[in-house]
Design a protein around this motif. Sequence first.
Motif, PDB file in Angstrom:
ATOM      1  N   PHE A 201       0.823  -1.204   0.000  1.00  0.00           N
ATOM      2  CA  PHE A 201       0.000   0.000   0.000  1.00  0.00           C
ATOM      3  C   PHE A 201       0.862   1.261   0.000  1.00  0.00           C
ATOM      4  O   PHE A 201       0.499   2.277  -0.592  1.00  0.00           O
ATOM      5  N   GLY A 202       2.003   1.199   0.680  1.00  0.00           N
ATOM      6  CA  GLY A 202       2.919   2.334   0.664  1.00  0.00           C
ATOM      7  C   GLY A 202       3.422   2.626  -0.743  1.00  0.00           C
ATOM      8  O   GLY A 202       3.583   3.787  -1.130  1.00  0.00           O
ATOM      9  N   GLY A 203       3.642   1.545  -1.517  1.00  0.00           N
ATOM     10  CA  GLY A 203       4.076   1.725  -2.895  1.00  0.00           C
ATOM     11  C   GLY A 203       3.010   2.373  -3.758  1.00  0.00           C
ATOM     12  O   GLY A 203       3.305   3.232  -4.605  1.00  0.00           O
ATOM     13  N   ILE A 204       1.751   1.983  -3.548  1.00  0.00           N
ATOM     14  CA  ILE A 204       0.650   2.587  -4.306  1.00  0.00           C
ATOM     15  C   ILE A 204       0.537   4.071  -3.965  1.00  0.00           C
ATOM     16  O   ILE A 204       0.370   4.921  -4.847  1.00  0.00           O
ATOM     17  N   MET A 205       0.649   4.405  -2.666  1.00  0.00           N
ATOM     18  CA  MET A 205       0.574   5.798  -2.254  1.00  0.00           C
ATOM     19  C   MET A 205       1.692   6.618  -2.890  1.00  0.00           C
ATOM     20  O   MET A 205       1.472   7.729  -3.393  1.00  0.00           O
ATOM     21  N   ALA A 206       2.893   6.064  -2.894  1.00  0.00           N
ATOM     22  CA  ALA A 206       4.025   6.777  -3.478  1.00  0.00           C
ATOM     23  C   ALA A 206       3.796   7.042  -4.961  1.00  0.00           C
ATOM     24  O   ALA A 206       4.141   8.121  -5.482  1.00  0.00           O
ATOM     25  N   ARG A 207       3.206   6.091  -5.654  1.00  0.00           N
ATOM     26  CA  ARG A 207       2.967   6.273  -7.090  1.00  0.00           C
ATOM     27  C   ARG A 207       1.906   7.326  -7.373  1.00  0.00           C
ATOM     28  O   ARG A 207       1.934   7.988  -8.422  1.00  0.00           O
ATOM     29  N   ILE A 208       0.938   7.471  -6.454  1.00  0.00           N
ATOM     30  CA  ILE A 208      -0.068   8.525  -6.622  1.00  0.00           C
ATOM     31  C   ILE A 208       0.624   9.878  -6.782  1.00  0.00           C
ATOM     32  O   ILE A 208       0.312  10.659  -7.698  1.00  0.00           O
ATOM     33  N   PHE A 209       1.565  10.154  -5.899  1.00  0.00           N
ATOM     34  CA  PHE A 209       2.239  11.450  -5.922  1.00  0.00           C
ATOM     35  C   PHE A 209       3.283  11.524  -7.034  1.00  0.00           C
ATOM     36  O   PHE A 209       3.488  12.577  -7.638  1.00  0.00           O
ATOM     37  N   ALA A 210       3.920  10.384  -7.321  1.00  0.00           N
ATOM     38  CA  ALA A 210       4.942  10.386  -8.375  1.00  0.00           C
ATOM     39  C   ALA A 210       4.326  10.708  -9.728  1.00  0.00           C
ATOM     40  O   ALA A 210       4.945  11.413 -10.550  1.00  0.00           O
ATOM     41  N   ARG A 211       3.107  10.206  -9.980  1.00  0.00           N
ATOM     42  CA  ARG A 211       2.458  10.491 -11.263  1.00  0.00           C
ATOM     43  C   ARG A 211       2.214  11.979 -11.448  1.00  0.00           C
ATOM     44  O   ARG A 211       2.173  12.470 -12.573  1.00  0.00           O
ATOM     45  N   ARG A 212       2.022  12.683 -10.347  1.00  0.00           N
ATOM     46  CA  ARG A 212       1.754  14.121 -10.406  1.00  0.00           C
ATOM     47  C   ARG A 212       3.011  14.958 -10.199  1.00  0.00           C
ATOM     48  O   ARG A 212       2.942  16.186 -10.189  1.00  0.00           O
ATOM     49  N   GLY A 213       4.141  14.270 -10.019  1.00  0.00           N
ATOM     50  CA  GLY A 213       5.380  15.000  -9.777  1.00  0.00           C
ATOM     51  C   GLY A 213       5.378  15.745  -8.453  1.00  0.00           C
ATOM     52  O   GLY A 213       6.001  16.804  -8.321  1.00  0.00           O
ATOM     53  N   LEU A 214       4.703  15.177  -7.460  1.00  0.00           N
ATOM     54  CA  LEU A 214       4.565  15.821  -6.159  1.00  0.00           C
ATOM     55  C   LEU A 214       5.497  15.191  -5.137  1.00  0.00           C
ATOM     56  O   LEU A 214       5.731  13.980  -5.159  1.00  0.00           O
ATOM     57  N   THR A 215       6.018  16.004  -4.256  1.00  0.00           N
ATOM     58  CA  THR A 215       6.764  15.491  -3.114  1.00  0.00           C
ATOM     59  C   THR A 215       5.856  15.539  -1.894  1.00  0.00           C
ATOM     60  O   THR A 215       4.961  16.383  -1.790  1.00  0.00           O
ATOM     61  N   TYR A 216       6.073  14.597  -0.972  1.00  0.00           N
ATOM     62  CA  TYR A 216       5.238  14.572   0.217  1.00  0.00           C
ATOM     63  C   TYR A 216       6.112  14.301   1.434  1.00  0.00           C
ATOM     64  O   TYR A 216       7.200  13.738   1.326  1.00  0.00           O
ATOM     65  N   ASP A 217       5.607  14.721   2.579  1.00  0.00           N
ATOM     66  CA  ASP A 217       6.369  14.602   3.815  1.00  0.00           C
ATOM     67  C   ASP A 217       5.652  13.660   4.773  1.00  0.00           C
ATOM     68  O   ASP A 217       4.553  13.956   5.244  1.00  0.00           O
ATOM     69  N   THR A 218       6.257  12.503   5.000  1.00  0.00           N
ATOM     70  CA  THR A 218       5.717  11.561   5.980  1.00  0.00           C
ATOM     71  C   THR A 218       6.335  11.878   7.334  1.00  0.00           C
ATOM     72  O   THR A 218       7.463  11.490   7.613  1.00  0.00           O
ATOM     73  N   THR A 219       5.589  12.579   8.164  1.00  0.00           N
ATOM     74  CA  THR A 219       6.140  13.028   9.446  1.00  0.00           C
ATOM     75  C   THR A 219       6.204  11.904  10.464  1.00  0.00           C
ATOM     76  O   THR A 219       7.034  11.914  11.360  1.00  0.00           O
ATOM     77  N   ILE A 220       5.288  10.947  10.335  1.00  0.00           N
ATOM     78  CA  ILE A 220       5.279   9.772  11.220  1.00  0.00           C
ATOM     79  C   ILE A 220       5.056   8.542  10.352  1.00  0.00           C
ATOM     80  O   ILE A 220       4.194   8.546   9.465  1.00  0.00           O
ATOM     81  N   ARG A 221       5.818   7.508  10.593  1.00  0.00           N
ATOM     82  CA  ARG A 221       5.662   6.264   9.850  1.00  0.00           C
ATOM     83  C   ARG A 221       5.293   5.145  10.821  1.00  0.00           C
ATOM     84  O   ARG A 221       5.876   5.042  11.900  1.00  0.00           O
ATOM     85  N   ALA A 222       4.325   4.319  10.430  1.00  0.00           N
ATOM     86  CA  ALA A 222       3.885   3.200  11.273  1.00  0.00           C
ATOM     87  C   ALA A 222       3.742   1.955  10.405  1.00  0.00           C
ATOM     88  O   ALA A 222       3.492   2.042   9.200  1.00  0.00           O
ATOM     89  N   ARG A 223       3.888   0.812  11.032  1.00  0.00           N
ATOM     90  CA  ARG A 223       3.863  -0.447  10.281  1.00  0.00           C
ATOM     91  C   ARG A 223       2.451  -0.878   9.904  1.00  0.00           C
ATOM     92  O   ARG A 223       2.206  -1.330   8.786  1.00  0.00           O
ATOM     93  N   PHE A 224       1.503  -0.726  10.821  1.00  0.00           N
ATOM     94  CA  PHE A 224       0.169  -1.275  10.618  1.00  0.00           C
ATOM     95  C   PHE A 224      -0.868  -0.177  10.424  1.00  0.00           C
ATOM     96  O   PHE A 224      -0.796   0.883  11.049  1.00  0.00           O
ATOM     97  N   GLY A 225      -1.870  -0.479   9.580  1.00  0.00           N
ATOM     98  CA  GLY A 225      -2.911   0.495   9.294  1.00  0.00           C
ATOM     99  C   GLY A 225      -3.706   0.906  10.512  1.00  0.00           C
ATOM    100  O   GLY A 225      -4.116   2.065  10.635  1.00  0.00           O
ATOM    101  N   SER A 226      -3.934  -0.020  11.428  1.00  0.00           N
ATOM    102  CA  SER A 226      -4.696   0.336  12.633  1.00  0.00           C
ATOM    103  C   SER A 226      -3.953   1.367  13.462  1.00  0.00           C
ATOM    104  O   SER A 226      -4.564   2.276  14.048  1.00  0.00           O
ATOM    105  N   THR A 227      -2.624   1.254  13.489  1.00  0.00           N
ATOM    106  CA  THR A 227      -1.817   2.250  14.214  1.00  0.00           C
ATOM    107  C   THR A 227      -1.870   3.597  13.498  1.00  0.00           C
ATOM    108  O   THR A 227      -1.988   4.654  14.138  1.00  0.00           O
ATOM    109  N   VAL A 228      -1.779   3.556  12.175  1.00  0.00           N
ATOM    110  CA  VAL A 228      -1.874   4.791  11.391  1.00  0.00           C
ATOM    111  C   VAL A 228      -3.178   5.512  11.698  1.00  0.00           C
ATOM    112  O   VAL A 228      -3.199   6.730  11.930  1.00  0.00           O
ATOM    113  N   CYS A 229      -4.289   4.775  11.716  1.00  0.00           N
ATOM    114  CA  CYS A 229      -5.593   5.390  11.977  1.00  0.00           C
ATOM    115  C   CYS A 229      -5.657   5.993  13.378  1.00  0.00           C
ATOM    116  O   CYS A 229      -6.238   7.066  13.577  1.00  0.00           O
ATOM    117  N   SER A 230      -5.069   5.322  14.355  1.00  0.00           N
ATOM    118  CA  SER A 230      -5.071   5.868  15.717  1.00  0.00           C
ATOM    119  C   SER A 230      -4.265   7.157  15.787  1.00  0.00           C
ATOM    120  O   SER A 230      -4.642   8.101  16.499  1.00  0.00           O
TER     121      SER A 230
END
Length: 302
Positions: A201-230
């Motif tokens: 899923f991280g790869g799909i997200m990265a491609r979303i922005f790459a297609r638009r030539g956008l840079t993004y800032d991941t301020t916090i990284r987490a392994r599991f989606g449930s943690t991300v949502c919290s």
Amino acid sequence: MITLRQIEVIRAVMVTGTIAGAARLLNVSAPGISRLMKYTEDTLGFRLFIRRHGRYDPTPEARDVFDLVDTVYRKVGDLQTAIDRMKRGETKELSLGSVPSIANVMVPRAIERLRRRYPQLRIDINILKVEDAVDYLLLRRGEVVAMSYRFDHPIVTFEPLARGRLICVVPEGHEFAGFPSVTAEQIVRHPLVGIDPNDPFGGIMARIFARRGLTYDTTIRARFGSTVCSLVAAGLGIAVIDQFTVAHDRVPGIRCIEIDEDTGFETYAAHRNDGPLSTYAEDFVSMLRDEMRAVTDPAIAE
């Protein structure tokens, strides 16, 4: 050759002493019992019962075979009991694995349905990293793994489950909270809580922005989606995550918003291809597929 039905009838007449009693015991008609007894005696070549004063007394020959008949009857009863226990799952255990995104909501819903069908089935659920799934199957620690992507492997087969999509999740009260959808350009203006770009899923997200030539800032990284949502619910950023993790509004404190990009991905049930799945595993896969497709296609849920 004497049949199991004939054995059942012989035993019933021996136990009750009458044709009528045997018919009641077996819940059939008395004439049917009489005809089968005559046919059985003709087949065996000797009489099994002598009628005296309305009762059927066993002949010496019948007494000789009764113990054997009774033994066979009990074994058949034991077999039926074992089959009934298997139908309930009483003597079996199903071991299965799942990547976290599918395990969060989808697997429990499928397991609830499976338990209703097999109330005594023992179930062992393992939450696996993608890279651990193959060893889990190859070492026979479990029968099936719910996966978020597939790859070529000579021993592992991947059956399609459902096609999902990524969505944007924001805290309640966020400026996007009332939006029906957002663009990639809108997303990158906000701090992102993300997952590893090497994750499917991280790869799909990265491609979303790459297609638009956008840079993004991941301020916090987490392994599991449930943690991300919290983390999002705590107001620490917004995120792009799979729809299965947040299905059925199971995560409080967030709002889910569509993304104006192609974010589709496939999910799979992986299992070894060198032997059949158990009935329990097959039913689990079918139920999991139903649950996941009901999320991706509201028409199915209706």
